[in-house]
Design a protein around this motif. Structure first.
Motif, PDB file in Angstrom:
ATOM      1  N   ARG A 126       0.827  -1.214   0.000  1.00 31.06           N
ATOM      2  CA  ARG A 126       0.000   0.000   0.000  1.00 31.06           C
ATOM      3  C   ARG A 126       0.859   1.260   0.000  1.00 31.06           C
ATOM      4  NH1 ARG A 126      -4.835  -1.346   4.399  1.00 31.06           N
ATOM      5  NH2 ARG A 126      -5.655  -3.205   3.348  1.00 31.06           N
ATOM      6  N   ILE A 127       2.130   1.104   0.353  1.00 26.71           N
ATOM      7  CA  ILE A 127       3.031   2.242   0.452  1.00 26.71           C
ATOM      8  C   ILE A 127       4.186   2.037  -0.510  1.00 26.71           C
ATOM      9  CG2 ILE A 127       4.534   3.571   1.984  1.00 26.71           C
ATOM     10  CD1 ILE A 127       2.847   2.638   4.318  1.00 26.71           C
ATOM     11  N   LEU A 128       4.499   3.047  -1.271  1.00 21.32           N
ATOM     12  CA  LEU A 128       5.615   2.980  -2.206  1.00 21.32           C
ATOM     13  C   LEU A 128       6.944   3.036  -1.453  1.00 21.32           C
ATOM     14  CD1 LEU A 128       4.171   5.575  -4.673  1.00 21.32           C
ATOM     15  CD2 LEU A 128       4.593   3.192  -5.281  1.00 21.32           C
ATOM     16  N   LYS A 129       7.871   2.230  -1.888  1.00 20.46           N
ATOM     17  CA  LYS A 129       9.221   2.276  -1.327  1.00 20.46           C
ATOM     18  C   LYS A 129       9.965   3.443  -1.969  1.00 20.46           C
ATOM     19  CE  LYS A 129      13.429  -0.527  -0.846  1.00 20.46           C
ATOM     20  NZ  LYS A 129      13.460  -0.493   0.628  1.00 20.46           N
ATOM     21  N   LEU A 130      10.578   4.286  -1.149  1.00 24.46           N
ATOM     22  CA  LEU A 130      11.329   5.417  -1.666  1.00 24.46           C
ATOM     23  C   LEU A 130      12.590   4.910  -2.361  1.00 24.46           C
ATOM     24  CD1 LEU A 130      11.611   8.505  -1.829  1.00 24.46           C
ATOM     25  CD2 LEU A 130      12.881   8.397   0.336  1.00 24.46           C
ATOM     26  N   ILE A 131      12.746   5.262  -3.617  1.00 23.20           N
ATOM     27  CA  ILE A 131      13.866   4.786  -4.419  1.00 23.20           C
ATOM     28  C   ILE A 131      14.872   5.920  -4.583  1.00 23.20           C
ATOM     29  CG2 ILE A 131      14.592   3.853  -6.636  1.00 23.20           C
ATOM     30  CD1 ILE A 131      12.895   1.930  -5.006  1.00 23.20           C
ATOM     31  N   THR A 132      16.070   5.729  -4.040  1.00 18.27           N
ATOM     32  CA  THR A 132      17.110   6.750  -4.159  1.00 18.27           C
ATOM     33  C   THR A 132      18.357   6.229  -4.853  1.00 18.27           C
ATOM     34  OG1 THR A 132      18.030   6.184  -1.980  1.00 18.27           O
ATOM     35  CG2 THR A 132      16.310   7.883  -2.051  1.00 18.27           C
ATOM     36  N   ARG A 133      18.409   4.930  -5.124  1.00 13.06           N
ATOM     37  CA  ARG A 133      19.570   4.331  -5.789  1.00 13.06           C
ATOM     38  C   ARG A 133      19.109   3.417  -6.918  1.00 13.06           C
ATOM     39  NH1 ARG A 133      22.269   0.802  -3.225  1.00 13.06           N
ATOM     40  NH2 ARG A 133      20.762   0.353  -1.583  1.00 13.06           N
ATOM     41  N   GLY A 134      19.983   3.220  -7.887  1.00 13.13           N
ATOM     42  CA  GLY A 134      19.642   2.399  -9.039  1.00 13.13           C
ATOM     43  C   GLY A 134      19.508   0.925  -8.713  1.00 13.13           C
ATOM     44  N   ASN A 135      20.280   0.431  -7.747  1.00 11.87           N
ATOM     45  CA  ASN A 135      20.283  -1.003  -7.459  1.00 11.87           C
ATOM     46  C   ASN A 135      18.922  -1.537  -7.004  1.00 11.87           C
ATOM     47  OD1 ASN A 135      20.694  -3.070  -4.944  1.00 11.87           O
ATOM     48  ND2 ASN A 135      21.996  -3.647  -6.671  1.00 11.87           N
ATOM     49  N   PRO A 136      18.256  -0.908  -6.020  1.00 12.16           N
ATOM     50  CA  PRO A 136      16.941  -1.434  -5.609  1.00 12.16           C
ATOM     51  C   PRO A 136      15.917  -1.417  -6.738  1.00 12.16           C
ATOM     52  CG  PRO A 136      17.787   0.086  -3.956  1.00 12.16           C
ATOM     53  CD  PRO A 136      18.664   0.227  -5.155  1.00 12.16           C
ATOM     54  N   LEU A 137      15.933  -0.365  -7.545  1.00  8.91           N
ATOM     55  CA  LEU A 137      14.976  -0.291  -8.652  1.00  8.91           C
ATOM     56  C   LEU A 137      15.278  -1.361  -9.690  1.00  8.91           C
ATOM     57  CD1 LEU A 137      12.591   1.017 -10.016  1.00  8.91           C
ATOM     58  CD2 LEU A 137      14.124   2.759 -10.957  1.00  8.91           C
ATOM     59  N   TRP A 138      16.555  -1.578  -9.980  1.00  5.95           N
ATOM     60  CA  TRP A 138      16.925  -2.613 -10.950  1.00  5.95           C
ATOM     61  C   TRP A 138      16.483  -3.990 -10.463  1.00  5.95           C
ATOM     62  CZ3 TRP A 138      17.426  -3.846 -15.594  1.00  5.95           C
ATOM     63  CH2 TRP A 138      18.179  -4.930 -16.030  1.00  5.95           C
ATOM     64  N   ASN A 139      16.633  -4.260  -9.171  1.00  6.31           N
ATOM     65  CA  ASN A 139      16.192  -5.553  -8.626  1.00  6.31           C
ATOM     66  C   ASN A 139      14.683  -5.724  -8.766  1.00  6.31           C
ATOM     67  OD1 ASN A 139      18.756  -6.448  -7.900  1.00  6.31           O
ATOM     68  ND2 ASN A 139      18.660  -5.486  -5.881  1.00  6.31           N
ATOM     69  N   MET A 140      13.924  -4.636  -8.585  1.00 10.67           N
ATOM     70  CA  MET A 140      12.478  -4.701  -8.790  1.00 10.67           C
ATOM     71  C   MET A 140      12.149  -4.978 -10.257  1.00 10.67           C
ATOM     72  SD  MET A 140      10.937  -1.587  -6.486  1.00 10.67           S
ATOM     73  CE  MET A 140      10.974  -1.604  -4.693  1.00 10.67           C
ATOM     74  N   ILE A 141      12.860  -4.308 -11.147  1.00  9.11           N
ATOM     75  CA  ILE A 141      12.635  -4.504 -12.581  1.00  9.11           C
ATOM     76  C   ILE A 141      12.881  -5.955 -12.968  1.00  9.11           C
ATOM     77  CG2 ILE A 141      13.599  -3.971 -14.863  1.00  9.11           C
ATOM     78  CD1 ILE A 141      13.981  -1.080 -13.878  1.00  9.11           C
ATOM     79  N   LYS A 142      13.967  -6.533 -12.477  1.00  7.56           N
ATOM     80  CA  LYS A 142      14.319  -7.907 -12.845  1.00  7.56           C
ATOM     81  C   LYS A 142      13.289  -8.916 -12.352  1.00  7.56           C
ATOM     82  CE  LYS A 142      18.468  -8.009 -11.103  1.00  7.56           C
ATOM     83  NZ  LYS A 142      19.787  -8.574 -10.727  1.00  7.56           N
ATOM     84  N   SER A 143      12.586  -8.579 -11.285  1.00  2.42           N
ATOM     85  CA  SER A 143      11.624  -9.528 -10.718  1.00  2.42           C
ATOM     86  C   SER A 143      10.222  -9.352 -11.275  1.00  2.42           C
ATOM     87  CB  SER A 143      11.584  -9.384  -9.192  1.00  2.42           C
ATOM     88  OG  SER A 143      11.015  -8.138  -8.813  1.00  2.42           O
ATOM     89  N   SER A 144      10.033  -8.393 -12.220  1.00  2.00           N
ATOM     90  CA  SER A 144       8.696  -8.066 -12.721  1.00  2.00           C
ATOM     91  C   SER A 144       8.527  -8.492 -14.171  1.00  2.00           C
ATOM     92  CB  SER A 144       8.445  -6.561 -12.597  1.00  2.00           C
ATOM     93  OG  SER A 144       8.613  -6.129 -11.262  1.00  2.00           O
TER      94      SER A 144
END
Length: 266
Positions: A126-144
């Motif tokens: 229900r709450i968006l994770k604050l993204i400040t670095r490329g690594n966490p976002l890339w990990n989300m992309i790879k899992s989607s």
């Protein structure tokens, strides 16, 4: 020898009107005043021209056969032609065969209309994770396997262009994530995302994201296919509410790109 109309029909039918690499539909809906837009391309695996990608591996009689053609999204057509060392004949034939098998499986197991429903095995974020670095976002992309987004209206053109460019980059990375295997390729993707996040931070925008676990079902009663969906939102820092992991708001001003990633953006 040109590609025959029969060959074109075979290519489109086998692919189900979808790109063999990303499986996205290659025809957009029409509008009230315009026909649908077609951006799928019937692509040679072994090039017809002598100097083309993977050229010289087939006799002339087989070049324009449906066995040497694959339906691709236009940007993937360019990608495989620009990267023939990675997209070899064997790899492209494998991609095409797997996609055709996937399309056949849909026909065999989907008597009803396909739809996405929440996966009951996972809590829905229900709450968006604050993204400040490329690594966490890339990990989300790879899992989607799919991607949705939101951005504010009424922005200055310069800001909107940057956000749209960033979202296009996220979509592009979603499309090619499965093809990036080396540590260097993954690190380059992280750096590319980080560059956009830094630019957005400089203009006082926050990026939030989460992965929603969904199931693709067909109404047949069979078990659904996992279909994780990435959601990315870009909002002005002044409009966002920053909370901790339990949803309690922070009293201070929204943080900059140096903030730890455990904070959340609502």
């Amino acid at each position: 020898m040109a590609v025959s109309e029969k060959t074109r029909k075979i290519i489109w039918c086998e692919a189900g009107g979808r790109c063999a690499i990303c499986r996205a539909q290659v025809v957009t809906p029409g509008t009230d005043c315009d026909d649908p837009s077609v951006f799928g391309e019937e692509t040679h695996i072994v090039a017809r021209s002598k100097g083309g990608p993977r050229a010289g591996l087939l006799d002339d009689a087989s070049i324009d056969s449906h066995t040497n053609m694959v339906l691709l999204y236009s940007k993937h057509h360019k990608q495989i032609d620009d990267q023939p060392g990675h997209f070899t004949v064997d790899r492209l034939c494998e991609i095409k065969a797997k996609h055709a098998a996937w399309m056949r499986s849909l026909g065999e197991t989907t008597p009803g209309r396909l739809k996405l429903v929440p996966d009951p095995e996972f809590p829905q974020p229900r709450i968006l994770k604050l993204i400040t670095r490329g690594n966490p976002l890339w990990n989300m992309i790879k899992s989607s396997v799919t991607f949705e987004y939101a951005l504010p209206d009424g922005l200055p053109e310069e800001d909107e262009d940057l956000i749209l460019e960033f979202l296009d980059a996220v979509q592009d990375y979603c499309d090619i994530a499965a093809e990036l295997h080396s540590v260097r390729e993954n690190r380059d993707a992280e750096k590319g995302l980080q560059s956009y996040l830094s630019k957005l931070d400089e203009r006082n925008f926050l990026v939030g994201a989460f992965v929603r676990h969904m199931l693709l079902i067909d109404g047949s009663g069979q078990e659904g296919t996992p279909w994780p969906m990435l959601r990315v939102e870009v909002q002005p820092a002044s409009h966002a509410t920053i909370t901790d992991g339990s949803g309690r708001p922070y009293p201070d001003e929204p943080p900059s790109a140096g903030t730890p990633d455990e904070k959340q953006s609502a």
